[in-house]
Design an enzyme around this catalytic site. Sequence first.
Site, PDB file in Angstrom:
ATOM      1  N   HIS A   9       0.836  -1.195   0.000  1.00  0.00           N
ATOM      2  CA  HIS A   9       0.000   0.000   0.000  1.00  0.00           C
ATOM      3  C   HIS A   9       0.875   1.252   0.000  1.00  0.00           C
ATOM      4  O   HIS A   9       0.538   2.256  -0.594  1.00  0.00           O
ATOM      5  CB  HIS A   9      -0.902   0.027   1.242  1.00  0.00           C
ATOM      6  CG  HIS A   9      -1.976  -1.021   1.204  1.00  0.00           C
ATOM      7  ND1 HIS A   9      -3.311  -0.721   1.341  1.00  0.00           N
ATOM      8  CD2 HIS A   9      -1.923  -2.354   1.024  1.00  0.00           C
ATOM      9  CE1 HIS A   9      -4.026  -1.835   1.260  1.00  0.00           C
ATOM     10  NE2 HIS A   9      -3.189  -2.839   1.080  1.00  0.00           N
ATOM     11  N   ALA A  18      -5.631 -11.979   0.465  1.00  0.00           N
ATOM     12  CA  ALA A  18      -6.193 -10.664   0.106  1.00  0.00           C
ATOM     13  C   ALA A  18      -7.050 -10.786  -1.149  1.00  0.00           C
ATOM     14  O   ALA A  18      -7.809 -11.739  -1.287  1.00  0.00           O
ATOM     15  CB  ALA A  18      -5.081  -9.631  -0.029  1.00  0.00           C
ATOM     16  N   GLU A  19      -6.904  -9.845  -2.093  1.00  0.00           N
ATOM     17  CA  GLU A  19      -7.745  -9.895  -3.305  1.00  0.00           C
ATOM     18  C   GLU A  19      -7.007 -10.594  -4.448  1.00  0.00           C
ATOM     19  O   GLU A  19      -7.373 -10.491  -5.610  1.00  0.00           O
ATOM     20  CB  GLU A  19      -8.215  -8.486  -3.675  1.00  0.00           C
ATOM     21  CG  GLU A  19      -7.319  -7.617  -4.544  1.00  0.00           C
ATOM     22  CD  GLU A  19      -5.956  -7.263  -3.984  1.00  0.00           C
ATOM     23  OE1 GLU A  19      -5.567  -7.741  -2.900  1.00  0.00           O
ATOM     24  OE2 GLU A  19      -5.243  -6.510  -4.657  1.00  0.00           O
ATOM     25  N   ASP A  35      -5.555   5.676   2.952  1.00  0.00           N
ATOM     26  CA  ASP A  35      -5.712   4.250   2.656  1.00  0.00           C
ATOM     27  C   ASP A  35      -7.075   3.729   3.137  1.00  0.00           C
ATOM     28  O   ASP A  35      -7.656   4.241   4.098  1.00  0.00           O
ATOM     29  CB  ASP A  35      -4.603   3.473   3.355  1.00  0.00           C
ATOM     30  CG  ASP A  35      -4.466   2.081   2.798  1.00  0.00           C
ATOM     31  OD1 ASP A  35      -3.629   1.885   1.907  1.00  0.00           O
ATOM     32  OD2 ASP A  35      -5.222   1.173   3.237  1.00  0.00           O
ATOM     33  N   HIS A  87       2.498 -14.014  -6.762  1.00  0.00           N
ATOM     34  CA  HIS A  87       1.386 -14.247  -5.840  1.00  0.00           C
ATOM     35  C   HIS A  87       0.207 -13.345  -6.209  1.00  0.00           C
ATOM     36  O   HIS A  87      -0.833 -13.405  -5.562  1.00  0.00           O
ATOM     37  CB  HIS A  87       1.841 -13.970  -4.406  1.00  0.00           C
ATOM     38  CG  HIS A  87       2.019 -12.501  -4.124  1.00  0.00           C
ATOM     39  ND1 HIS A  87       2.844 -11.686  -4.864  1.00  0.00           N
ATOM     40  CD2 HIS A  87       1.448 -11.682  -3.206  1.00  0.00           C
ATOM     41  CE1 HIS A  87       2.788 -10.443  -4.399  1.00  0.00           C
ATOM     42  NE2 HIS A  87       1.944 -10.417  -3.393  1.00  0.00           N
ATOM     43  N   GLN A 115      12.580  -5.349  -7.710  1.00  0.00           N
ATOM     44  CA  GLN A 115      11.616  -6.034  -8.592  1.00  0.00           C
ATOM     45  C   GLN A 115      11.403  -5.371  -9.956  1.00  0.00           C
ATOM     46  O   GLN A 115      11.444  -6.049 -10.984  1.00  0.00           O
ATOM     47  CB  GLN A 115      10.261  -6.170  -7.886  1.00  0.00           C
ATOM     48  CG  GLN A 115       9.202  -6.831  -8.748  1.00  0.00           C
ATOM     49  CD  GLN A 115       8.131  -7.508  -7.947  1.00  0.00           C
ATOM     50  OE1 GLN A 115       8.417  -8.336  -7.097  1.00  0.00           O
ATOM     51  NE2 GLN A 115       6.897  -7.183  -8.209  1.00  0.00           N
TER      52      GLN A 115
HETATM   53  N1  UDP Z   1       8.718  -5.591  -3.838  1.00  0.00           N
HETATM   54  C1  UDP Z   1      10.017  -5.381  -4.223  1.00  0.00           C
HETATM   55  N2  UDP Z   1      10.948  -6.296  -3.859  1.00  0.00           N
HETATM   56  C2  UDP Z   1      10.662  -7.407  -3.140  1.00  0.00           C
HETATM   57  C3  UDP Z   1       9.321  -7.630  -2.766  1.00  0.00           C
HETATM   58  C4  UDP Z   1       8.376  -6.703  -3.134  1.00  0.00           C
HETATM   59  O1  UDP Z   1      10.335  -4.379  -4.886  1.00  0.00           O
HETATM   60  O2  UDP Z   1      11.573  -8.203  -2.861  1.00  0.00           O
HETATM   61  C5  UDP Z   1       7.697  -4.590  -4.198  1.00  0.00           C
HETATM   62  C6  UDP Z   1       6.964  -4.932  -5.465  1.00  0.00           C
HETATM   63  O3  UDP Z   1       7.642  -4.408  -6.574  1.00  0.00           O
HETATM   64  C7  UDP Z   1       5.605  -4.297  -5.228  1.00  0.00           C
HETATM   65  C8  UDP Z   1       5.415  -4.387  -3.712  1.00  0.00           C
HETATM   66  O4  UDP Z   1       6.720  -4.560  -3.173  1.00  0.00           O
HETATM   67  O5  UDP Z   1       5.623  -2.951  -5.607  1.00  0.00           O
HETATM   68  C9  UDP Z   1       4.560  -5.563  -3.298  1.00  0.00           C
HETATM   69  O6  UDP Z   1       3.229  -5.277  -3.541  1.00  0.00           O
HETATM   70  P1  UDP Z   1       2.206  -6.344  -4.075  1.00  0.00           P
HETATM   71  O7  UDP Z   1       0.896  -5.669  -4.193  1.00  0.00           O
HETATM   72  O8  UDP Z   1       2.709  -6.988  -5.298  1.00  0.00           O
HETATM   73  O9  UDP Z   1       2.175  -7.497  -2.990  1.00  0.00           O
HETATM   74  P2  UDP Z   1       2.082  -7.536  -1.372  1.00  0.00           P
HETATM   75  O10 UDP Z   1       3.468  -7.525  -0.904  1.00  0.00           O
HETATM   76  O11 UDP Z   1       1.301  -6.341  -0.946  1.00  0.00           O
HETATM   77  O12 UDP Z   1       1.402  -8.824  -1.119  1.00  0.00           O
END
Ligand code: UDP
Length: 469
Positions: free
Chosen positions: A16, A377-378, A114, A354, A339
């Site tokens: 978020h 989650a969603e 949020d 995921h 990422q």
């Molecule tokens: N992310 C990253 N490196 C990591 C893990 C996550 O940059 O090793 C970033 C990813 O690029 C994204 C966010 O963290 O922007 C994760 O958000 P997402 O909605 O995909 O998944 P959540 O972690 O909320 O389940």
Amino acid sequence: MAACHVVFFPFTAYGHLIPMADMAVLFASRGLQTTIITTPFNVHRFSKSIQKTTTFPHQIALHIIEGYENSDQIRSDESISNESISNFRESISMLQEPVEQFIQEYRPNCLIADMFYPWTTKMAAKFDVPRIVFHGSGFFPLCASESIRLYEPHKRVSSDSEPFIIPHLPHEIKLTRKQLPDLEAEIFKGFVEVIIESMKADETSYGVIFNSFNELEPEYVRHYREVMKRKAWHIGPVSLCNKNTDDKLERGKKAAIKEDECLRWLDLKPPNSVVYLSFGTLAEATTSQLHEIAMGLEACNENFIWVIKNEREGWMPEGFEARMKVNGKGLIITGWAPQTLILDHESVGVFVTHCGWNSVLEGISSGVAMVTWPVMAEQFYNAKLVTDILQIGVSIGDTEWSATASCDGVKREAVEKVVAKVMSAEEGEEMRKRARVLKEKAKMAVEDGGSSYLDLNDFIEDIKAFKSK
Ligand code: UDP
């Protein structure tokens, strides 16, 4: 005349917080005055974004709520537990008073808060400040979950694995009860109320802002606005405001791999030959699941970068790491991976994800095909968007919604088979072709005159007009 002032109040989970920081950069790049309200524990997560705005007319300001260190109960670098969930409600309402003080003192043009802070709608209204909701997810998942909430199709099937159609959506999308959260479960005590309040906040707030773009899910942008009758703007993909390597490298946490090591490894691989695997910031594979993934990856013999969130013992097949090093097939990153830097590299062709909304959008913005492995989650809705609507990915199989964000139960054969399918020259290439078209559309959406660019203009105009009403 004073600049239009937009205040961002992000939730502490990375999924978020990262897009909201990008959003603040986007607003600052349009000459708006921006402030992010945060707590001491989270402040370092914005430092890079703020540096980026030094050349803009107004740099992003930070408003740090001191003395609330303990309020960050849900820390996205920790696992989800009964304790963290039960502290959740109490901790987020502790922020109420200091946020109210800030709004009262500064009277910004709007507050983008949020979904997990539903109380901000009423509070901001007291000072004639419109509150905008940010869910961190897309139009399709919100339309789908609202349809399930209203029509309860899951209550009309006889078992957890019998599929039902999500009613009244533009596409025929099937889910099973196993793919939905059990909101009556013990772990959700104290949390369900926040979710319900946040859904109401969509209706009572001034509007909802999305990290999405029209060309990605046009039927659902329309459905959300016209059928669900909510005021909404899409301004994404916001990750595209990170243009250079440095920005991508330190988005969120500091990467656990050096830029040159990562890029050197990728540079040696042919285009579209690398599979990138990550489960985001909350989901985590069990020891046995890690073992099965390793066996599956080795069996399909493709190049891979695999992100493992936390150091773990006892999962690695004997000699696995050494073999991967010698044949150069695999790179394991333990901790935080850069990422978007990885996904944007031309060697990466497949993303095993995921299906967090940010990951899905980032994958789309990079034009890769996906293997969908939703966990919580969603994410099960997001996965359907990828596989059934956009047809740019394949499902790993029949996974179940997990309250503790745990990935488990997928066998090595499934990993091998699905990865091979998405890497294939026929089916895989077709998916990549569609993904590349979406990548171009995503880029165009945020450029001058694009759909997200124009929606952001509309948003700014709307907010300015509200002030002068
Ligand atoms: N992310 C990253 N490196 C990591 C893990 C996550 O940059 O090793 C970033 C990813 O690029 C994204 C966010 O963290 O922007 C994760 O958000 P997402 O909605 O995909 O998944 P959540 O972690 O909320 O389940």
